[in-house]
Design a protein around this motif. Structure first.
Motif, PDB file in Angstrom:
ATOM      1  N   PRO A 157       0.896  -1.260  -0.449  1.00 49.50           N
ATOM      2  CA  PRO A 157       0.190   0.132  -0.241  1.00 49.50           C
ATOM      3  C   PRO A 157       0.873   1.703  -0.248  1.00 49.50           C
ATOM      4  O   PRO A 157       0.709   2.144  -0.083  1.00 49.50           O
ATOM      5  CB  PRO A 157      -0.682  -0.358   1.246  1.00 49.50           C
ATOM      6  N   GLU A 159       3.462   4.406  -0.999  1.00 50.01           N
ATOM      7  CA  GLU A 159       3.202   5.498  -2.385  1.00 50.01           C
ATOM      8  C   GLU A 159       4.855   5.563  -3.154  1.00 50.01           C
ATOM      9  O   GLU A 159       4.315   5.906  -3.615  1.00 50.01           O
ATOM     10  CB  GLU A 159       3.143   6.931  -1.524  1.00 50.01           C
ATOM     11  N   LEU A 163       1.485   1.407  -7.601  1.00 53.68           N
ATOM     12  CA  LEU A 163       0.470   1.088  -7.399  1.00 53.68           C
ATOM     13  C   LEU A 163      -0.348   0.254  -7.784  1.00 53.68           C
ATOM     14  O   LEU A 163      -1.405  -1.043  -7.426  1.00 53.68           O
ATOM     15  CB  LEU A 163      -0.368   1.964  -7.051  1.00 53.68           C
ATOM     16  N   CYS A 164       0.063   0.397  -9.376  1.00 47.82           N
ATOM     17  CA  CYS A 164      -0.740  -0.646 -10.417  1.00 47.82           C
ATOM     18  C   CYS A 164      -0.168  -1.840  -9.925  1.00 47.82           C
ATOM     19  O   CYS A 164      -0.732  -3.216 -10.412  1.00 47.82           O
ATOM     20  CB  CYS A 164      -0.521  -0.250 -11.495  1.00 47.82           C
ATOM     21  N   HIS A 167      -1.603  -5.729  -7.313  1.00 47.42           N
ATOM     22  CA  HIS A 167      -1.988  -6.662  -6.807  1.00 47.42           C
ATOM     23  C   HIS A 167      -1.296  -7.779  -7.334  1.00 47.42           C
ATOM     24  O   HIS A 167      -1.126  -8.999  -7.957  1.00 47.42           O
ATOM     25  CB  HIS A 167      -3.372  -6.500  -7.731  1.00 47.42           C
ATOM     26  N   LYS A 202      -5.110  -1.917   2.221  1.00 49.34           N
ATOM     27  CA  LYS A 202      -6.183  -1.871   0.925  1.00 49.34           C
ATOM     28  C   LYS A 202      -5.152  -1.296  -0.445  1.00 49.34           C
ATOM     29  O   LYS A 202      -4.552  -0.077   0.626  1.00 49.34           O
ATOM     30  CB  LYS A 202      -6.901  -0.511   1.639  1.00 49.34           C
ATOM     31  N   PHE A 203      -5.276  -1.753  -0.958  1.00 50.17           N
ATOM     32  CA  PHE A 203      -5.029  -1.107  -2.214  1.00 50.17           C
ATOM     33  C   PHE A 203      -5.338  -1.404  -3.498  1.00 50.17           C
ATOM     34  O   PHE A 203      -6.141  -2.498  -3.626  1.00 50.17           O
ATOM     35  CB  PHE A 203      -3.221  -1.232  -2.311  1.00 50.17           C
ATOM     36  N   SER A 204      -4.985  -0.624  -4.609  1.00 48.95           N
ATOM     37  CA  SER A 204      -5.313  -1.149  -5.876  1.00 48.95           C
ATOM     38  C   SER A 204      -5.744  -2.382  -6.353  1.00 48.95           C
ATOM     39  O   SER A 204      -4.801  -2.990  -6.462  1.00 48.95           O
ATOM     40  CB  SER A 204      -5.281   0.211  -7.006  1.00 48.95           C
ATOM     41  N   ARG A 205      -6.967  -3.587  -6.376  1.00 50.80           N
ATOM     42  CA  ARG A 205      -6.756  -4.535  -7.234  1.00 50.80           C
ATOM     43  C   ARG A 205      -7.772  -4.316  -8.632  1.00 50.80           C
ATOM     44  O   ARG A 205      -8.908  -3.286  -8.571  1.00 50.80           O
ATOM     45  CB  ARG A 205      -7.085  -5.119  -6.084  1.00 50.80           C
ATOM     46  N   TYR A 206      -7.601  -5.143  -9.096  1.00 49.44           N
ATOM     47  CA  TYR A 206      -8.112  -4.673 -11.369  1.00 49.44           C
ATOM     48  C   TYR A 206      -9.244  -4.981 -10.267  1.00 49.44           C
ATOM     49  O   TYR A 206     -10.387  -4.342 -11.813  1.00 49.44           O
ATOM     50  CB  TYR A 206      -7.161  -5.282 -11.852  1.00 49.44           C
ATOM     51  N   ASP A 208     -11.474  -4.864  -7.322  1.00 43.25           N
ATOM     52  CA  ASP A 208     -12.420  -4.332  -6.805  1.00 43.25           C
ATOM     53  C   ASP A 208     -12.211  -2.870  -6.686  1.00 43.25           C
ATOM     54  O   ASP A 208     -11.943  -2.050  -7.738  1.00 43.25           O
ATOM     55  CB  ASP A 208     -12.324  -4.962  -5.378  1.00 43.25           C
TER      56      ASP A 208
END
Ligand code: ZN
Length: 208
Positions: A157, A159, A163-164, A167, A202-206, A208
């Motif tokens: 998570p 910075e 971030l991509c 996942h 919490k971090f970007s998952r494609y 969700d």
């Protein structure tokens, strides 16, 4: 029993425990505990010593083992603080990986941004582009450990990390944890449990 041996034994057994900064409870995992038994040979120095019946080491060698453990190289998350003047081991996300192996354990020299990792390939430098996931300043090739998993999770998570990629690294980590189980890694249950904690992050998952 010759007198000198008996005297020596008595001296060893009744020698007071030195008043150093080390607590008996901390030395126990490193092979020494107090007691009235005479150990014939310490695992490291082979000297006789007094201690508990199950001791493997003399007190001095247990202290050395404890200090070596405390001072051991540790996994560092991300590329922060990575030396750029010498090789280290790192889990590296390779942008150019086409074989589905997204993250690889490599030994190489990083640049300051942790985005170029130069490894030795058959005697020649090979610059790999990607991202340092975590690294350790050790000589020996490390194996996956709970500590490594925790360093990997800490970067997801962050910075500072792309971030991509989170996942992708998470999926890779879960595969590695399964592999540890299949390979019979002695810490496999702990590694798998640590890896599954990524779901709490919490971090970007494609998806969700
Ligand atoms: Zn010893």
């Amino acid at each position: 029993m010759p007198e000198d041996v008996a005297t020596n034994l008595t001296r060893v057994i009744y020698a007071p425990i030195p008043d150093d900064a080390f607590a008996d409870v901390d030395l126990r995992p490193f092979g020494w505990a107090p007691g009235g038994y005479f150990g014939r040979g310490c695992l490291d120095c082979s000297e006789g010593f007094s201690g508990d019946k199950r001791c493997r080491r003399c007190r001095a060698c247990a202290i050395k083992a404890l200090v070596a453990h405390r001072d051991r190289p540790r996994w560092q998350s991300g590329h922060e603080g990575i030396p750029t003047d010498r090789p280290v081991w790192a889990y590296f996300y390779d942008n150019g990986s086409g074989d589905g192996q997204d993250v690889t354990l490599l030994r190489g020299v990083s640049d300051e941004d942790g985005e170029t990792f130069t490894v030795d390939y058959e005697g020649r430098p090979w610059e790999r582009d990607g991202h340092i996931v975590c690294w350790i300043d050790a000589q020996e090739r490390p194996s996956l450990s709970v500590e490594a998993v925790e360093a990997i999770l800490a970067v997801l998570p962050s910075e500072a990390f792309d971030l991509c990629l989170g996942h992708v690294v998470e999926d890779w980590l879960h595969r590695e944890a399964l592999r540890a189980v299949v390979d019979g890694h002695r810490d496999a249950p702990a590694i798998a449990a640590a890896a599954l904690k990524s779901r709490e992050l919490k971090f970007s998952r494609y998806y969700d």
